[in-house]
Design an enzyme around this catalytic site. Structure first.
Site, short mmCIF file in Angstrom:
data_model
loop_
_atom_site.label_atom_id
_atom_site.label_comp_id
_atom_site.label_asym_id
_atom_site.label_seq_id
_atom_site.Cartn_x
_atom_site.Cartn_y
_atom_site.Cartn_z
NE ARG A 120 22.06 44.13 54.32
CZ ARG A 120 23.12 44.24 55.44
NH1 ARG A 120 22.92 44.27 56.70
NH2 ARG A 120 24.63 43.91 55.12
CE LYS A 142 5.95 54.61 41.64
NZ LYS A 142 5.40 55.51 39.61
CD GLU A 184 0.91 65.38 39.27
OE1 GLU A 184 0.81 64.52 39.01
OE2 GLU A 184 2.52 65.33 39.38
CE LYS A 226 0.62 57.99 44.40
NZ LYS A 226 2.29 58.63 44.42
CD GLU A 236 3.92 52.85 38.00
OE1 GLU A 236 3.74 53.72 38.60
OE2 GLU A 236 3.89 53.07 36.87
NE ARG A 240 2.61 53.89 42.45
CZ ARG A 240 2.54 53.75 43.73
NH1 ARG A 240 2.94 52.94 44.32
NH2 ARG A 240 3.58 55.35 43.99
CG ASN A 244 2.58 57.14 34.93
OD1 ASN A 244 3.24 58.03 36.59
ND2 ASN A 244 2.83 56.23 35.23
CG HIS A 247 2.33 62.47 34.84
ND1 HIS A 247 1.69 62.20 35.10
CD2 HIS A 247 3.21 62.67 35.83
CE1 HIS A 247 1.24 63.12 36.51
NE2 HIS A 247 2.41 63.17 36.47
CG HIS A 251 7.54 62.00 32.26
ND1 HIS A 251 7.37 61.16 33.11
CD2 HIS A 251 7.38 62.81 33.88
CE1 HIS A 251 7.13 61.00 34.17
NE2 HIS A 251 6.85 62.05 34.47
CG HIS A 264 6.27 66.50 37.29
ND1 HIS A 264 7.12 66.21 36.32
CD2 HIS A 264 4.95 66.12 38.51
CE1 HIS A 264 5.90 64.83 36.23
NE2 HIS A 264 4.62 64.83 37.97
#
Ligand SMILES: NC(=O)c1ccc[n+]([C@@H]2O[C@H](COP(=O)([O-])OP(=O)(O)OC[C@H]3O[C@@H](n4cnc5c(N)ncnc54)[C@H](O)[C@@H]3O)[C@@H](O)[C@H]2O)c1
Ligand SMILES: [Zn+2]
Length: 360
Positions: A120, A142, A184, A226, A236, A240, A244, A247, A251, A264
């Site tokens: 947990r 994340k 980035e 960041k 987000e 936030r 992206n 992106h 993506h 990426h």
């Protein structure tokens, strides 16, 4: 050594940036002292750096275990994750244990997710060894693995206790991976800080040569940007999303070619050029600023031309992006260099961007 704080009340933590950190870092030793510790790494990074990291811990931990996973995005799976759980359970690690992620974003995301759910939730530390991981994925909490139906579809928010970015590890990083990380870095300048974007432009040769001063400054500034965005919006719900930038297109490029064809960061490079073009068409960004941004992306060794797919193909690829809302993708656009926002865009304008030639 420089330190940047990620301010999230009781979940706050420092990002330490410097050289020689693997071999000896007091905050890491203090965190590991007397605990069951597992280093999770991959079969490329482990042979290079797990020894130095273990030696750096210098017998501070009660138990030290290394779990080595197969490298690469295609291994960011339940199978790999289970190998971590198997090793922890076999060694009888309890809730007081500490997981250290040693590697790029793939290892960081997997080890972080393992830490989020093992018994947990247990503590973890990020020791990122790619530029992308040092400026982006190791910060912000994340974590995820991939599912055949989509990238990063299974995951959790779980903040690390410490991030340790050792500049020395970047020396063994292939040039293509370094360029991907620069995407980035450029993104952070473009969305938040025009002065930083100028510095990136000025230092590009030094960055590509991985010179310590330039690289150290870029990592620190990127982590500050960041960390600031994450502190304002950890999960987000709003701001936030500006991280992206480039992106939604990126993506789609990754998915359209099949994950792993373009890195990426490469897809994000071309995607930022498209997002900047869209910003111009919306009347938010001056055309010379978009051209300047594209020139910086090109000098980083990144592609600036997106694939010539049909509008329908792009829409199909973009609508599977999990950031899309009810099938209609929203785009992070620039309102000038250093200011970003999230917008829905008229179809006609999107068509123009998708059809635009690279040397407009
Ligand atoms: N959690 C987040 O907020 C976040 C943000 C951005 C990206 N990501 C994730 O990060 C992943 C991409 O990360 P990445 O670009 O670091 O890829 P990666 O982890 O696959 O690393 C790239 C390659 O470089 C190797 N490598 C790593 N460090 C090295 C070193 N110092 N020397 C030599 N080789 C080294 C790795 O073994 C791997 O083969 C994606 O899965 C993406 O979804 C997560
Ligand atoms: Zn990214």
């Amino acid at each position: 050594m420089r330190s940047i704080e990620v301010c999230l009340a009781e979940r706050s933590y420092p990002i330490l940036v410097g050289s020689g950190l693997l071999a000896g870092c007091e905050p890491l030793r203090a965190l590991a002292a007397g605990r069951q510790v597992a280093i999770v790494t991959d079969d490329t990074v482990g042979p290079l750096y797990a020894g130095a990291l273990s030696a750096g811990l210098g017998g501070a931990c009660a138990t030290l275990l290394t779990v080595t996973l197969p490298a690469g995005e295609s291994n960011k799976t339940w199978d790999s994750l289970n190998r971590v759980f198997d090793a922890l359970l076999q060694a009888r690690f309890d809730r007081g244990c500490l997981i250290i992620a040693l590697g790029g974003g793939v290892v960081g995301d997997m080890a972080g997710f393992a830490a989020a759910v093992y018994q947990r939730g247990v503590d973890f530390v990020q020791v990122p060894t790619t530029l992308l991981a040092q400026v982006d994925s190791s910060v912000g909490g994340k974590t995820a693995i991939n599912h055949p139906a989509g990238k990063n579809m299974i995951g959790a928010f779980h903040q690390p206790r410490l991030v340790l970015a050792d500049l020395d590890t970047l020396r063994t990083l292939p040039a293509r991976e370094l360029s991907a990380g620069l995407a980035e870095v450029i993104k952070h300048g473009a969305i938040a800080d025009p002065v930083y974007l100028d510095a990136i432009d000025r230092d590009m040769d030094a960055l590509r040569a991985c010179e310590q001063r330039a690289m150290g400054e870029a990592i620190v500034r990127s982590c500050q940007i960041k960390a600031d965005v994450v502190a304002r919006d950890e999960r987000e719900g709003g701001v936030r999303a500006i991280l992206n930038f480039g992106h939604t297109f990126g993506h789609a490029i990754e998915a359209g070619f099949g994950f792993g064809q373009w890195l990426h960061g490469e897809a994000v490079g071309a995607g930022m050029v498209q997002a900047a073009d869209l910003s111009c068409r919306l009347g938010l960004l001056a055309r010379p600023d978009a051209k300047h941004l594209a020139a910086i992306i090109a000098r980083a060794g990144l592609p600036v031309t997106a694939p010539p797919w049909s509008f329908e193909r792009w829409i199909e690829l973009m609508s599977v992006d999990k950031k899309a809302e009810q099938g209609a993708p929203r785009f992070v656009v620039l309102e000038g260099i250093g200011r970003a926002s999230l917008r829905r865009v008229p179809d006609a304008m999107l068509r123009e961007t998708l059809a635009a030639s690279p040397d407009r």
